[in-house]
Design a protein around this motif. Structure first.
Motif, PDB file in Angstrom:
ATOM      1  N   TRP A 113      36.511   6.328  36.021  1.00  0.00           N
ATOM      2  CA  TRP A 113      36.826   4.897  35.987  1.00  0.00           C
ATOM      3  C   TRP A 113      35.897   4.060  36.860  1.00  0.00           C
ATOM      4  O   TRP A 113      35.955   2.833  36.857  1.00  0.00           O
ATOM      5  N   LEU A 114      35.006   4.700  37.626  1.00  0.00           N
ATOM      6  CA  LEU A 114      34.159   3.971  38.563  1.00  0.00           C
ATOM      7  C   LEU A 114      33.131   3.103  37.833  1.00  0.00           C
ATOM      8  O   LEU A 114      32.385   3.579  36.972  1.00  0.00           O
ATOM      9  N   ASP A 115      33.074   1.821  38.189  1.00  0.00           N
ATOM     10  CA  ASP A 115      32.090   0.882  37.651  1.00  0.00           C
ATOM     11  C   ASP A 115      31.480   0.128  38.830  1.00  0.00           C
ATOM     12  O   ASP A 115      32.041  -0.844  39.324  1.00  0.00           O
ATOM     13  N   ARG A 116      30.332   0.582  39.292  1.00  0.00           N
ATOM     14  CA  ARG A 116      29.723  -0.025  40.479  1.00  0.00           C
ATOM     15  C   ARG A 116      29.293  -1.467  40.241  1.00  0.00           C
ATOM     16  O   ARG A 116      29.251  -2.267  41.179  1.00  0.00           O
ATOM     17  N   GLU A 117      28.971  -1.802  39.018  1.00  0.00           N
ATOM     18  CA  GLU A 117      28.593  -3.187  38.715  1.00  0.00           C
ATOM     19  C   GLU A 117      29.757  -4.142  38.943  1.00  0.00           C
ATOM     20  O   GLU A 117      29.554  -5.316  39.257  1.00  0.00           O
ATOM     21  N   ALA A 118      30.976  -3.626  38.813  1.00  0.00           N
ATOM     22  CA  ALA A 118      32.164  -4.467  39.004  1.00  0.00           C
ATOM     23  C   ALA A 118      32.343  -4.860  40.471  1.00  0.00           C
ATOM     24  O   ALA A 118      33.142  -5.752  40.777  1.00  0.00           O
ATOM     25  N   PHE A 119      31.590  -4.228  41.385  1.00  0.00           N
ATOM     26  CA  PHE A 119      31.711  -4.557  42.805  1.00  0.00           C
ATOM     27  C   PHE A 119      31.004  -5.861  43.175  1.00  0.00           C
ATOM     28  O   PHE A 119      31.312  -6.468  44.209  1.00  0.00           O
ATOM     29  N   PHE A 172      45.510  -2.889  52.524  1.00  0.00           N
ATOM     30  CA  PHE A 172      44.182  -3.403  52.838  1.00  0.00           C
ATOM     31  C   PHE A 172      43.626  -4.258  51.703  1.00  0.00           C
ATOM     32  O   PHE A 172      42.880  -5.201  51.953  1.00  0.00           O
ATOM     33  N   SER A 173      43.958  -3.926  50.482  1.00  0.00           N
ATOM     34  CA  SER A 173      43.421  -4.680  49.347  1.00  0.00           C
ATOM     35  C   SER A 173      44.279  -5.902  49.028  1.00  0.00           C
ATOM     36  O   SER A 173      43.820  -7.053  49.096  1.00  0.00           O
ATOM     37  N   GLN A 174      45.553  -5.663  48.704  1.00  0.00           N
ATOM     38  CA  GLN A 174      46.427  -6.733  48.260  1.00  0.00           C
ATOM     39  C   GLN A 174      46.743  -7.718  49.391  1.00  0.00           C
ATOM     40  O   GLN A 174      46.650  -8.939  49.216  1.00  0.00           O
ATOM     41  N   SER A 175      47.103  -7.215  50.548  1.00  0.00           N
ATOM     42  CA  SER A 175      47.436  -8.104  51.652  1.00  0.00           C
ATOM     43  C   SER A 175      46.209  -8.845  52.163  1.00  0.00           C
ATOM     44  O   SER A 175      46.297  -9.989  52.614  1.00  0.00           O
ATOM     45  N   MET A 176      45.042  -8.209  52.107  1.00  0.00           N
ATOM     46  CA  MET A 176      43.824  -8.887  52.541  1.00  0.00           C
ATOM     47  C   MET A 176      43.564 -10.124  51.687  1.00  0.00           C
ATOM     48  O   MET A 176      43.209 -11.194  52.195  1.00  0.00           O
ATOM     49  N   LEU A 177      43.761  -9.993  50.390  1.00  0.00           N
ATOM     50  CA  LEU A 177      43.593 -11.143  49.498  1.00  0.00           C
ATOM     51  C   LEU A 177      44.634 -12.226  49.792  1.00  0.00           C
ATOM     52  O   LEU A 177      44.300 -13.405  49.920  1.00  0.00           O
ATOM     53  N   ARG A 212      39.852   0.282  45.775  1.00  0.00           N
ATOM     54  CA  ARG A 212      40.326   1.466  45.052  1.00  0.00           C
ATOM     55  C   ARG A 212      39.343   2.623  45.230  1.00  0.00           C
ATOM     56  O   ARG A 212      39.750   3.757  45.534  1.00  0.00           O
ATOM     57  N   TYR A 213      38.060   2.338  45.078  1.00  0.00           N
ATOM     58  CA  TYR A 213      37.079   3.408  45.233  1.00  0.00           C
ATOM     59  C   TYR A 213      36.994   3.860  46.692  1.00  0.00           C
ATOM     60  O   TYR A 213      36.837   5.051  46.978  1.00  0.00           O
ATOM     61  N   THR A 214      37.135   2.924  47.637  1.00  0.00           N
ATOM     62  CA  THR A 214      37.147   3.292  49.053  1.00  0.00           C
ATOM     63  C   THR A 214      38.301   4.239  49.342  1.00  0.00           C
ATOM     64  O   THR A 214      38.146   5.233  50.060  1.00  0.00           O
ATOM     65  N   GLY A 215      39.483   3.934  48.782  1.00  0.00           N
ATOM     66  CA  GLY A 215      40.627   4.821  48.945  1.00  0.00           C
ATOM     67  C   GLY A 215      40.356   6.199  48.374  1.00  0.00           C
ATOM     68  O   GLY A 215      40.723   7.222  48.972  1.00  0.00           O
ATOM     69  N   TYR A 216      39.693   6.248  47.225  1.00  0.00           N
ATOM     70  CA  TYR A 216      39.328   7.518  46.592  1.00  0.00           C
ATOM     71  C   TYR A 216      38.413   8.331  47.513  1.00  0.00           C
ATOM     72  O   TYR A 216      38.628   9.540  47.721  1.00  0.00           O
ATOM     73  N   VAL A 217      37.408   7.656  48.096  1.00  0.00           N
ATOM     74  CA  VAL A 217      36.478   8.337  48.998  1.00  0.00           C
ATOM     75  C   VAL A 217      37.194   8.816  50.253  1.00  0.00           C
ATOM     76  O   VAL A 217      36.901   9.895  50.780  1.00  0.00           O
ATOM     77  N   MET A 218      38.173   8.060  50.729  1.00  0.00           N
ATOM     78  CA  MET A 218      38.923   8.441  51.931  1.00  0.00           C
ATOM     79  C   MET A 218      39.928   9.543  51.655  1.00  0.00           C
ATOM     80  O   MET A 218      40.582  10.027  52.582  1.00  0.00           O
ATOM     81  N   GLU A 257      44.455  10.619  43.261  1.00  0.00           N
ATOM     82  CA  GLU A 257      44.478   9.651  42.156  1.00  0.00           C
ATOM     83  C   GLU A 257      45.896   9.419  41.640  1.00  0.00           C
ATOM     84  O   GLU A 257      46.182   8.368  41.062  1.00  0.00           O
ATOM     85  N   SER A 258      46.794  10.377  41.850  1.00  0.00           N
ATOM     86  CA  SER A 258      48.170  10.205  41.387  1.00  0.00           C
ATOM     87  C   SER A 258      48.885   9.063  42.091  1.00  0.00           C
ATOM     88  O   SER A 258      49.844   8.497  41.560  1.00  0.00           O
ATOM     89  N   ILE A 259      48.435   8.707  43.314  1.00  0.00           N
ATOM     90  CA  ILE A 259      49.062   7.596  44.040  1.00  0.00           C
ATOM     91  C   ILE A 259      48.032   6.530  44.413  1.00  0.00           C
ATOM     92  O   ILE A 259      48.269   5.722  45.308  1.00  0.00           O
ATOM     93  N   LEU A 260      46.905   6.518  43.708  1.00  0.00           N
ATOM     94  CA  LEU A 260      45.876   5.506  43.943  1.00  0.00           C
ATOM     95  C   LEU A 260      46.063   4.393  42.918  1.00  0.00           C
ATOM     96  O   LEU A 260      46.063   4.644  41.714  1.00  0.00           O
ATOM     97  N   PHE A 261      46.253   3.165  43.391  1.00  0.00           N
ATOM     98  CA  PHE A 261      46.564   2.070  42.478  1.00  0.00           C
ATOM     99  C   PHE A 261      45.463   1.872  41.436  1.00  0.00           C
ATOM    100  O   PHE A 261      44.284   2.125  41.696  1.00  0.00           O
TER     101      PHE A 261
END
Length: 313
Positions: free
Chosen positions: A15-21, A136-141, A164-170, A174-178
């Motif tokens: 699902w990774l799309d670096r252009e979307a960053f 970190f993602s939702q509350s930051m926004l 999302r990708y940062t969480g994956y790297v950390m 994926e079962s609990i990654l939004f």
């Protein structure tokens, strides 16, 4: 560790799309000063309302709050740097280092006498990290918008993709990654339902974070330090709400008009310079409030459950 790097070197999730960053990166540096305010006084403070705070307090890392805060700023700066999450760049490396450090602390705590697994569960568990990624993602926004940041819908989705990708790297499974904004909100909601209320560890972490802000910002004048802490407490109360602020034993104060006045001052300040100068100033501010050790990024890990007894790492 060698096996880890060999196995992961050329493996990206489908699902990774670096252009979307790209939209998220641009939006981050256009609003970085406000994101920094929201991150410190809202996102991090809220994150430590969970049992995550107990692992930091138990290992005595709470005593290094200034450095911890500067490390968080550094990771935030690097993951939103253009191509920062590419394999050989600092955003990816720092996020991977977090994964190793968490794994080592999890091992040290679980095998020690100071951690009650039956009462507290797995220290720095995958569930906590999944929850933290949503925060970190939702509350930051959310908090960044409250202090005056502006994001297009495309930028919001892009920022979520980056987290999302940062969480994956950390290491978040994926079962609990939004996978979407709605799912991030739902996971955060479920996480808060599962957690006990803020403990004394949460209180200590939250207040130490607020009180470390002047030192991180390089403010040395006692009067300015006091004013900065007072403003940080008012902003934090306005962002996280009176209920959590009172549980944290924040100083009693009114948050009425706090966000409005702060946004108005930021509006006036921002319109004194053009966009390119603002982006440079925002980047420069993050640099000065981040930790950069001589010799570059290292992968030393703690070797004792108590930070003060560990070898340098």
């Amino acid at each position: 560790m060698r096996d880890f790097f060999q196995n992961i070197a050329n493996v990206d999730p489908p699902w990774l799309d670096r252009e979307a960053f790209r939209p998220g990166v641009r939006a981050f540096y256009a609003n970085a000063d406000l994101i920094l305010v929201a991150f410190v006084t809202g996102v991090l403070v809220e994150g430590f309302s969970t049992l995550i705070s107990k692992s930091f307090n138990t290992t005595k890392r709470v005593e290094q709050t200034k450095r911890r805060l500067m490390q968080n700023n550094r990771q935030l700066l690097e993951i939103f740097y253009p191509e920062g999450l590419n394999r050989n760049n600092a955003g990816w490396k720092l996020s991977t280092r977090v994964r190793f450090v968490h794994a080592q602390i999890r091992y040290l705590l679980a095998s020690s006498e100071v951690w009650d697994s039956e009462s507290w569960g797995t220290p720095l568990s995958a569930a906590h990290l999944g929850y933290a990624t949503c925060t970190f993602s939702q509350s930051m926004l959310n908090y960044s918008r409250k202090v005056g940041a502006k994001f297009t819908k495309t930028a919001q989705l892009s920022i979520l993709d980056i987290w999302r990708y940062t969480g994956y790297v950390m290491g978040v499974p994926e079962s609990i990654l939004f996978t979407s904004q709605e799912e991030a909100k739902e996971i955060r909601k479920i996480g808060l339902m599962c957690e006990p209320g803020p403990t004394k560890d949460s209180v200590e972490m939250a207040n130490n974070l607020i009180k470390a802000i002047p030192a991180v910002a390089g403010i040395t004048d006692p009067r300015e330090q006091k004013e900065t802490i007072e403003l940080a407490y008012r902003l934090s109360r306005a962002l996280i709400g009176h209920q959590l602020a009172n549980q944290y034993n924040y100083p009693k104060s009114s948050s009425f008009l706090t966000l409005f006045v702060f946004r108005w001052k930021q509006f006036l300040q921002k319109h004194r310079s053009d966009d390119s100068i603002k982006r440079f100033n925002n980047f420069n501010k993050f640099l000065h409030m981040s930790v950069y050790d001589r010799g570059g990024l290292k992968y030393e890990l703690p070797d004792h459950v108590h930070n003060e007894c560990s070898s340098k790492w």
